[in-house]
Design a protein around this motif. Structure first.
Motif, PDB file in Angstrom:
ATOM      1  N   MET A  34      -4.420  -6.055   6.243  1.00  0.00           N
ATOM      2  CA  MET A  34      -4.852  -5.000   5.350  1.00  0.00           C
ATOM      3  C   MET A  34      -4.311  -5.313   3.954  1.00  0.00           C
ATOM      4  SD  MET A  34      -4.103  -0.877   5.598  1.00  0.00           S
ATOM      5  CE  MET A  34      -4.614  -0.861   7.287  1.00  0.00           C
ATOM      6  N   THR A  35      -5.160  -5.211   2.953  1.00  0.00           N
ATOM      7  CA  THR A  35      -4.716  -5.468   1.583  1.00  0.00           C
ATOM      8  C   THR A  35      -3.942  -4.271   1.063  1.00  0.00           C
ATOM      9  OG1 THR A  35      -6.679  -4.516   0.534  1.00  0.00           O
ATOM     10  CG2 THR A  35      -6.799  -6.862   1.178  1.00  0.00           C
ATOM     11  N   ALA A  36      -3.185  -4.515  -0.015  1.00  0.00           N
ATOM     12  CA  ALA A  36      -2.395  -3.431  -0.605  1.00  0.00           C
ATOM     13  C   ALA A  36      -3.297  -2.287  -1.045  1.00  0.00           C
ATOM     14  CB  ALA A  36      -1.574  -3.950  -1.778  1.00  0.00           C
ATOM     15  N   THR A  37      -4.451  -2.608  -1.635  1.00  0.00           N
ATOM     16  CA  THR A  37      -5.368  -1.571  -2.087  1.00  0.00           C
ATOM     17  C   THR A  37      -5.898  -0.756  -0.919  1.00  0.00           C
ATOM     18  OG1 THR A  37      -5.997  -2.893  -3.995  1.00  0.00           O
ATOM     19  CG2 THR A  37      -7.491  -1.133  -3.381  1.00  0.00           C
ATOM     20  N   THR A  38      -6.241  -1.415   0.174  1.00  0.00           N
ATOM     21  CA  THR A  38      -6.728  -0.707   1.357  1.00  0.00           C
ATOM     22  C   THR A  38      -5.640   0.207   1.912  1.00  0.00           C
ATOM     23  OG1 THR A  38      -8.196  -2.548   1.875  1.00  0.00           O
ATOM     24  CG2 THR A  38      -7.738  -0.995   3.645  1.00  0.00           C
ATOM     25  N   ALA A  39      -4.404  -0.278   1.979  1.00  0.00           N
ATOM     26  CA  ALA A  39      -3.285   0.536   2.466  1.00  0.00           C
ATOM     27  C   ALA A  39      -3.046   1.724   1.537  1.00  0.00           C
ATOM     28  CB  ALA A  39      -2.027  -0.308   2.605  1.00  0.00           C
ATOM     29  N   GLN A  40      -3.121   1.508   0.236  1.00  0.00           N
ATOM     30  CA  GLN A  40      -2.933   2.612  -0.713  1.00  0.00           C
ATOM     31  C   GLN A  40      -4.050   3.643  -0.580  1.00  0.00           C
ATOM     32  OE1 GLN A  40      -2.613   0.353  -4.353  1.00  0.00           O
ATOM     33  NE2 GLN A  40      -0.381   0.490  -4.327  1.00  0.00           N
ATOM     34  N   ASP A  41      -5.275   3.186  -0.346  1.00  0.00           N
ATOM     35  CA  ASP A  41      -6.389   4.111  -0.148  1.00  0.00           C
ATOM     36  C   ASP A  41      -6.167   4.954   1.107  1.00  0.00           C
ATOM     37  OD1 ASP A  41      -7.666   3.193  -2.427  1.00  0.00           O
ATOM     38  OD2 ASP A  41      -9.034   1.865  -1.335  1.00  0.00           O
ATOM     39  N   ARG A  42      -5.677   4.322   2.173  1.00  0.00           N
ATOM     40  CA  ARG A  42      -5.410   5.043   3.422  1.00  0.00           C
ATOM     41  C   ARG A  42      -4.302   6.076   3.195  1.00  0.00           C
ATOM     42  NH1 ARG A  42      -3.425   2.106   8.906  1.00  0.00           N
ATOM     43  NH2 ARG A  42      -1.555   1.888   7.650  1.00  0.00           N
ATOM     44  N   THR A  43      -3.268   5.683   2.450  1.00  0.00           N
ATOM     45  CA  THR A  43      -2.185   6.606   2.115  1.00  0.00           C
ATOM     46  C   THR A  43      -2.722   7.777   1.307  1.00  0.00           C
ATOM     47  OG1 THR A  43      -0.510   4.887   2.200  1.00  0.00           O
ATOM     48  CG2 THR A  43       0.004   6.818   0.863  1.00  0.00           C
ATOM     49  N   ARG A  44      -3.542   7.478   0.320  1.00  0.00           N
ATOM     50  CA  ARG A  44      -4.113   8.533  -0.526  1.00  0.00           C
ATOM     51  C   ARG A  44      -4.947   9.500   0.301  1.00  0.00           C
ATOM     52  NH1 ARG A  44      -8.312  10.449  -3.382  1.00  0.00           N
ATOM     53  NH2 ARG A  44      -7.938  11.103  -5.526  1.00  0.00           N
ATOM     54  N   ARG A  45      -5.791   9.002   1.182  1.00  0.00           N
ATOM     55  CA  ARG A  45      -6.626   9.878   2.013  1.00  0.00           C
ATOM     56  C   ARG A  45      -5.762  10.803   2.872  1.00  0.00           C
ATOM     57  NH1 ARG A  45      -9.635   5.215   2.422  1.00  0.00           N
ATOM     58  NH2 ARG A  45      -8.737   4.702   4.460  1.00  0.00           N
ATOM     59  N   ALA A  46      -4.710  10.271   3.466  1.00  0.00           N
ATOM     60  CA  ALA A  46      -3.846  11.086   4.329  1.00  0.00           C
ATOM     61  C   ALA A  46      -3.092  12.141   3.525  1.00  0.00           C
ATOM     62  CB  ALA A  46      -2.863  10.200   5.090  1.00  0.00           C
ATOM     63  N   VAL A  47      -2.479  11.738   2.427  1.00  0.00           N
ATOM     64  CA  VAL A  47      -1.660  12.667   1.639  1.00  0.00           C
ATOM     65  C   VAL A  47      -2.523  13.732   0.968  1.00  0.00           C
ATOM     66  CG1 VAL A  47      -0.138  12.838  -0.376  1.00  0.00           C
ATOM     67  CG2 VAL A  47       0.247  11.067   1.355  1.00  0.00           C
ATOM     68  N   ARG A  48      -3.633  13.325   0.346  1.00  0.00           N
ATOM     69  CA  ARG A  48      -4.507  14.323  -0.273  1.00  0.00           C
ATOM     70  C   ARG A  48      -5.161  15.209   0.771  1.00  0.00           C
ATOM     71  NH1 ARG A  48      -6.231  14.081  -5.622  1.00  0.00           N
ATOM     72  NH2 ARG A  48      -7.173  16.078  -5.108  1.00  0.00           N
ATOM     73  N   GLY A  49      -5.519  14.645   1.916  1.00  0.00           N
ATOM     74  CA  GLY A  49      -6.095  15.455   2.988  1.00  0.00           C
ATOM     75  C   GLY A  49      -5.123  16.525   3.445  1.00  0.00           C
ATOM     76  N   TYR A  50      -3.867  16.128   3.655  1.00  0.00           N
ATOM     77  CA  TYR A  50      -2.816  17.083   4.053  1.00  0.00           C
ATOM     78  C   TYR A  50      -2.617  18.139   2.966  1.00  0.00           C
ATOM     79  CZ  TYR A  50       1.827  18.983   4.721  1.00  0.00           C
ATOM     80  OH  TYR A  50       2.895  19.840   4.830  1.00  0.00           O
TER      81      TYR A  50
END
Length: 127
Positions: free
Chosen positions: A1-17
């Motif tokens: 997983m690239t850094a950008t993909t990991a950051q996008d996944r983090t963003r989706r989880a945190v903003r979703g929460y």
């Protein structure tokens, strides 16, 4: 997983929460919280997700609005800075919230804010 993909996944989880929590949707917020889980703030701490999630309805009941100021995302951590407008004598509370994630789910939240305006209400906040 690239850094950008990991950051996008983090963003989706945190903003979703974040969004689910402030609209009072505990089941949706719970979907973003992993195990083990730890929460810490100036007033409350919880060593499990159920304990933390149980406090959300009471908190959301005093919130009248939220203004996101900044959001920073890494591969497995994030920080949000926002103003929480409340229907309490504390009024508007500037807040920083730091998240740690594992496998795309939140495992730790540290909430940072000036607790001084909340001191007179402390007995009603703590479990």
């Amino acid at each position: 997983m690239t850094a950008t993909t990991a950051q996008d996944r983090t963003r989706r989880a945190v903003r979703g929460y974040h969004e689910a929590r402030f609209r009072g949707d505990v089941p949706a917020a719970a979907a973003y919280v992993g195990e083990p889980f730890h929460f810490e703030s100036p007033f409350l701490s919880s060593g499990d997700r159920e304990g933390h999630l149980a406090t959300l309805p009471g908190f959301v009941s005093i919130v009248t609005g939220v203004e996101l100021i900044s959001e920073l995302y890494g591969e497995d951590e994030a920080t949000l800075v926002y103003d929480v407008h409340t229907a309490t004598p504390a009024g508007t509370q500037r807040t920083a919230e730091h998240f740690r994630l594992r496998d795309g789910r939140i495992t730790s939240i540290i909430l940072v804010f000036d607790a001084t305006p909340w001191q007179p209400m402390r007995a009603h906040i703590e479990p």
